[in-house]
Design a protein around this motif. Structure first.
Motif, PDB file in Angstrom:
ATOM      1  N   ALA A   1       0.829  -1.211   0.000  1.00 16.29           N
ATOM      2  CA  ALA A   1       0.000   0.000   0.000  1.00 16.29           C
ATOM      3  C   ALA A   1       0.859   1.255   0.000  1.00 16.29           C
ATOM      4  CB  ALA A   1      -0.927  -0.011   1.214  1.00 16.29           C
ATOM      5  N   ILE A   2       1.949   1.252   0.761  1.00 15.68           N
ATOM      6  CA  ILE A   2       2.849   2.405   0.788  1.00 15.68           C
ATOM      7  C   ILE A   2       3.411   2.664  -0.601  1.00 15.68           C
ATOM      8  CG2 ILE A   2       5.102   3.201   1.613  1.00 15.68           C
ATOM      9  CD1 ILE A   2       4.435   1.819   4.292  1.00 15.68           C
ATOM     10  N   ALA A   3       3.865   1.595  -1.266  1.00 15.03           N
ATOM     11  CA  ALA A   3       4.438   1.746  -2.606  1.00 15.03           C
ATOM     12  C   ALA A   3       3.411   2.299  -3.589  1.00 15.03           C
ATOM     13  CB  ALA A   3       4.973   0.398  -3.095  1.00 15.03           C
ATOM     14  N   ALA A   4       2.175   1.806  -3.503  1.00 13.94           N
ATOM     15  CA  ALA A   4       1.135   2.263  -4.428  1.00 13.94           C
ATOM     16  C   ALA A   4       0.809   3.740  -4.220  1.00 13.94           C
ATOM     17  CB  ALA A   4      -0.124   1.412  -4.248  1.00 13.94           C
ATOM     18  N   HIS A   5       0.659   4.164  -2.974  1.00 13.97           N
ATOM     19  CA  HIS A   5       0.303   5.557  -2.702  1.00 13.97           C
ATOM     20  C   HIS A   5       1.481   6.491  -2.961  1.00 13.97           C
ATOM     21  CE1 HIS A   5      -3.751   4.907  -1.243  1.00 13.97           C
ATOM     22  NE2 HIS A   5      -3.327   3.902  -0.512  1.00 13.97           N
TER      23      HIS A   5
ATOM     24  N   ASP B   1       4.597   8.853  22.021  1.00 14.48           N
ATOM     25  CA  ASP B   1       4.983  10.033  22.788  1.00 14.48           C
ATOM     26  C   ASP B   1       6.201  10.737  22.199  1.00 14.48           C
ATOM     27  OD1 ASP B   1       6.648   7.906  23.360  1.00 14.48           O
ATOM     28  OD2 ASP B   1       7.010   8.517  25.436  1.00 14.48           O
ATOM     29  N   ARG B   2       6.816  10.144  21.175  1.00 14.15           N
ATOM     30  CA  ARG B   2       8.015  10.736  20.592  1.00 14.15           C
ATOM     31  C   ARG B   2       7.950  10.915  19.075  1.00 14.15           C
ATOM     32  NH1 ARG B   2      12.782   7.051  22.465  1.00 14.15           N
ATOM     33  NH2 ARG B   2      11.131   5.506  22.722  1.00 14.15           N
ATOM     34  N   TYR B   3       7.183  10.064  18.384  1.00 10.07           N
ATOM     35  CA  TYR B   3       7.159  10.088  16.920  1.00 10.07           C
ATOM     36  C   TYR B   3       5.719  10.018  16.410  1.00 10.07           C
ATOM     37  CZ  TYR B   3      12.011   8.812  17.790  1.00 10.07           C
ATOM     38  OH  TYR B   3      13.302   8.792  18.250  1.00 10.07           O
ATOM     39  N   SER B   4       5.577  10.250  15.125  1.00 12.80           N
ATOM     40  CA  SER B   4       4.282  10.118  14.468  1.00 12.80           C
ATOM     41  C   SER B   4       4.051   8.644  14.139  1.00 12.80           C
ATOM     42  CB  SER B   4       4.260  10.962  13.198  1.00 12.80           C
ATOM     43  OG  SER B   4       3.039  10.811  12.523  1.00 12.80           O
ATOM     44  N   VAL B   5       2.914   8.099  14.577  1.00 13.06           N
ATOM     45  CA  VAL B   5       2.619   6.672  14.420  1.00 13.06           C
ATOM     46  C   VAL B   5       1.291   6.495  13.703  1.00 13.06           C
ATOM     47  CG1 VAL B   5       2.206   4.486  15.617  1.00 13.06           C
ATOM     48  CG2 VAL B   5       3.889   6.107  16.523  1.00 13.06           C
ATOM     49  N   VAL B   6       1.253   5.540  12.762  1.00 16.58           N
ATOM     50  CA  VAL B   6       0.005   5.114  12.132  1.00 16.58           C
ATOM     51  C   VAL B   6      -0.183   3.635  12.461  1.00 16.58           C
ATOM     52  CG1 VAL B   6      -1.261   4.761   9.974  1.00 16.58           C
ATOM     53  CG2 VAL B   6       0.203   6.776  10.248  1.00 16.58           C
ATOM     54  N   ASP B   7      -1.358   3.268  12.927  1.00 20.03           N
ATOM     55  CA  ASP B   7      -1.585   1.873  13.309  1.00 20.03           C
ATOM     56  C   ASP B   7      -3.041   1.503  13.097  1.00 20.03           C
ATOM     57  OD1 ASP B   7      -1.099  -0.655  14.253  1.00 20.03           O
ATOM     58  OD2 ASP B   7      -0.931  -0.091  16.366  1.00 20.03           O
ATOM     59  N   THR B   8      -3.280   0.212  12.884  1.00 18.18           N
ATOM     60  CA  THR B   8      -4.638  -0.317  12.913  1.00 18.18           C
ATOM     61  C   THR B   8      -5.152  -0.258  14.347  1.00 18.18           C
ATOM     62  OG1 THR B   8      -4.249  -1.807  11.043  1.00 18.18           O
ATOM     63  CG2 THR B   8      -5.972  -2.436  12.582  1.00 18.18           C
ATOM     64  N   ASP B   9      -6.444  -0.073  14.517  1.00 15.48           N
ATOM     65  CA  ASP B   9      -7.020  -0.079  15.861  1.00 15.48           C
ATOM     66  C   ASP B   9      -7.104  -1.526  16.344  1.00 15.48           C
ATOM     67  OD1 ASP B   9      -8.358   0.324  18.221  1.00 15.48           O
ATOM     68  OD2 ASP B   9      -9.770   1.781  17.394  1.00 15.48           O
ATOM     69  N   GLN B  10      -5.974  -2.025  16.826  1.00 10.13           N
ATOM     70  CA  GLN B  10      -5.862  -3.422  17.234  1.00 10.13           C
ATOM     71  C   GLN B  10      -6.855  -3.765  18.347  1.00 10.13           C
ATOM     72  OE1 GLN B  10      -3.674  -5.035  15.410  1.00 10.13           O
ATOM     73  NE2 GLN B  10      -2.239  -3.473  14.747  1.00 10.13           N
ATOM     74  N   ALA B  11      -6.927  -2.891  19.339  1.00  9.20           N
ATOM     75  CA  ALA B  11      -7.751  -3.174  20.508  1.00  9.20           C
ATOM     76  C   ALA B  11      -9.230  -3.270  20.152  1.00  9.20           C
ATOM     77  CB  ALA B  11      -7.533  -2.103  21.567  1.00  9.20           C
TER      78      ALA B  11
ATOM     79  N   VAL C   1      -3.847   2.349   5.881  1.00 10.22           N
ATOM     80  CA  VAL C   1      -2.635   2.513   6.682  1.00 10.22           C
ATOM     81  C   VAL C   1      -1.502   3.034   5.803  1.00 10.22           C
ATOM     82  CG1 VAL C   1      -0.848   1.311   8.002  1.00 10.22           C
ATOM     83  CG2 VAL C   1      -3.257   0.786   8.408  1.00 10.22           C
ATOM     84  N   GLY C   2      -1.329   2.410   4.628  1.00  8.71           N
ATOM     85  CA  GLY C   2      -0.282   2.848   3.712  1.00  8.71           C
ATOM     86  C   GLY C   2      -0.489   4.275   3.246  1.00  8.71           C
ATOM     87  N   ARG C   3      -1.742   4.619   2.935  1.00  2.00           N
ATOM     88  CA  ARG C   3      -2.040   5.979   2.465  1.00  2.00           C
ATOM     89  C   ARG C   3      -1.702   7.013   3.537  1.00  2.00           C
ATOM     90  NH1 ARG C   3      -5.262  10.124   2.664  1.00  2.00           N
ATOM     91  NH2 ARG C   3      -6.429   9.273   4.435  1.00  2.00           N
ATOM     92  N   ARG C   4      -2.085   6.723   4.780  1.00  2.00           N
ATOM     93  CA  ARG C   4      -1.840   7.686   5.852  1.00  2.00           C
ATOM     94  C   ARG C   4      -0.347   7.811   6.170  1.00  2.00           C
ATOM     95  NH1 ARG C   4      -6.804   7.734  10.217  1.00  2.00           N
ATOM     96  NH2 ARG C   4      -8.496   7.342   8.731  1.00  2.00           N
ATOM     97  N   CYS C   5       0.389   6.717   6.011  1.00  2.00           N
ATOM     98  CA  CYS C   5       1.844   6.790   6.210  1.00  2.00           C
ATOM     99  C   CYS C   5       2.478   7.722   5.189  1.00  2.00           C
ATOM    100  CB  CYS C   5       2.471   5.398   6.078  1.00  2.00           C
ATOM    101  SG  CYS C   5       2.128   4.302   7.454  1.00  2.00           S
ATOM    102  N   VAL C   6       2.129   7.516   3.913  1.00  2.99           N
ATOM    103  CA  VAL C   6       2.691   8.347   2.850  1.00  2.99           C
ATOM    104  C   VAL C   6       2.262   9.795   3.028  1.00  2.99           C
ATOM    105  CG1 VAL C   6       2.699   8.778   0.359  1.00  2.99           C
ATOM    106  CG2 VAL C   6       2.884   6.434   1.224  1.00  2.99           C
ATOM    107  N   GLN C   7       0.986  10.000   3.329  1.00  2.00           N
ATOM    108  CA  GLN C   7       0.505  11.371   3.505  1.00  2.00           C
ATOM    109  C   GLN C   7       1.188  12.041   4.680  1.00  2.00           C
ATOM    110  OE1 GLN C   7      -1.689  12.709   1.168  1.00  2.00           O
ATOM    111  NE2 GLN C   7      -0.835  14.539   2.139  1.00  2.00           N
ATOM    112  N   GLY C   8       1.470  11.251   5.731  1.00  2.00           N
ATOM    113  CA  GLY C   8       2.132  11.808   6.903  1.00  2.00           C
ATOM    114  C   GLY C   8       3.527  12.333   6.600  1.00  2.00           C
TER     115      GLY C   8
END
Length: 360
Positions: free
Chosen positions: A104-108, A175-185, A317-324
């Motif tokens: 997904a990262i590569a595509a976006h 608390d230190r970096y920008s993180v993108v994650d699935t809502d695992q919980a 997830v990939g889209r938001r990483c690239v956009q970030g």
């Protein structure tokens, strides 16, 4: 475009023909002469500038193809301050989640006109990760996405190079970096509540590896959902994301008469469970219900029976990483701490059903 190693891109290099003499490098001026335009117009076409009219752009592109011209990205970087390349550091390419996220990262990135340079890291240590950043610095990238499904960033000794445009995936660095994650919980909660709503007294769990943040969050949410419902929390079984580990756990769970519902931390382990239950004569879902986590397209719905599972939106997830990272590049700023969660949803298929009367 994805590459595993890259240097500064050059204009078309000299080619050594059979006779031993080298062809002259094709320049922007050569393209301009053939296309009948100025070198400035060729530069604008090379950099995707919107001011060039369609017919002129086609004319320049045709000249580039005829001459075999490739833009010099290193020179462009010096002029415009960017390489249009995003580095990706990750530990495990064989993992379903990691490979789908990377796809997904590569595509976006490609849709935004960026290439991807991939740096796999063999060991989960600060030295290896810092070495990956060093290599990416030598390869000239504008930003870095780190897919880090491991307990490393919570170490007080771990720091990323200062001033780097970076987004983390599936980590515990909010608390230190920008993180993108699935809502695992929330995904795990949906799985447990679905099984309890069918009438099962409790839900057993096959967790992922202990070093995985995703596995840790899913297991914690499974336990919390059972406790919130006032249900017994059975002993957890641990796997390593593989089908084989799910199969081994399934052989154990098949010997537990009270086990009528299982939440597996990923679909591959759920597949192993189905195999083990079948061999032991435990019918799914008549005798035991199974829920997975991932819902990889074209996979979970072809299980026998089709698997009820938690859907992860890897594309988002990939889209938001690239956009970030692009927001950081274009805004001239660096990583803002905090986590962006991508929602999950339960997809109900035929691997879950109410427990039998005897189980009730």
């Amino acid at each position: 475009m994805v590459s595993s190693a890259s240097g500064d891109r050059q204009e078309t290099p000299p080619v050594a023909p059979v006779g031993g003499r080298r062809k002259q490098r094709v320049s922007m001026a050569d393209v301009a002469r053939l296309a009948g335009v100025s070198s400035q117009t060729v530069s604008r076409v090379s950099n995707g500038h919107p001011s060039v009219v369609g017919s002129t752009r086609d004319q320049v592109l045709a000249a580039m193809r005829e001459l075999g011209y490739r833009p010099n990205s290193a020179a462009r970087a010096l002029r415009y301050g960017e390489f249009r390349t995003i580095g990706v550091i990750l530990f495990d390419l064989s993992s379903t989640g990691n490979s789908r996220t990377l796809e997904a990262i590569a595509a976006h990135a490609a849709a935004e006109g960026y290439a991807i340079t991939l740096i796999p890291v063999a060991a989960r240590t600060q030295d290896h990760v810092m070495g990956a950043f060093t290599r990416l610095g030598e390869l000239a990238v504008d930003a870095v996405i780190v897919i880090m499904e491991a307990h490393l960033l919570d170490s007080v000794s771990f720091t990323l190079p200062p001033g780097v445009h970076v987004v983390m995936v599936d980590s515990d660095a909010d608390d230190r970096y920008s993180v993108v994650d699935t809502d695992q919980a929330d995904g795990a909660r949906q799985a447990v509540e679905h099984l309890l709503s069918l009438g099962h007294r409790t839900v057993w769990h096959v967790a992922g590896p202990a070093e995985s943040f995703a596995a840790e969050r899913r297991a914690a949410a499974w336990r919390k959902a059972l406790e919130a419902a006032g249900r017994e929390v059975p002993p957890v079984r641990h796997g390593d994301w593989s089908t084989e580990s799910g199969y081994r756990a399934g052989l154990e769970l098949a010997e537990e008469p009270a086990c009528t519902a299982v939440f597996a931390a990923n679909d591959q382990m759920a597949l192993g469970l189905l195999r083990a239950f079948g061999e032991k004569g435990r019918r799914v879902p008549a005798d035991v219900s199974v829920v997975g986590f991932d819902d990889v397209p074209g996979t979970a719905d072809w299980f026998a029976p089709p698997l009820t599972t938690v859907h992860q939106d890897f594309a988002e997830v990939g889209r938001r990483c690239v956009q970030g990272v692009l927001d950081q590049i274009r805004g001239g700023r660096h990583s803002a701490p905090g986590t962006t969660l991508v929602p999950t949803r339960l997809v109900v298929r035929q691997s879950t059903a109410p427990p039998s009367d005897s189980a009730r």
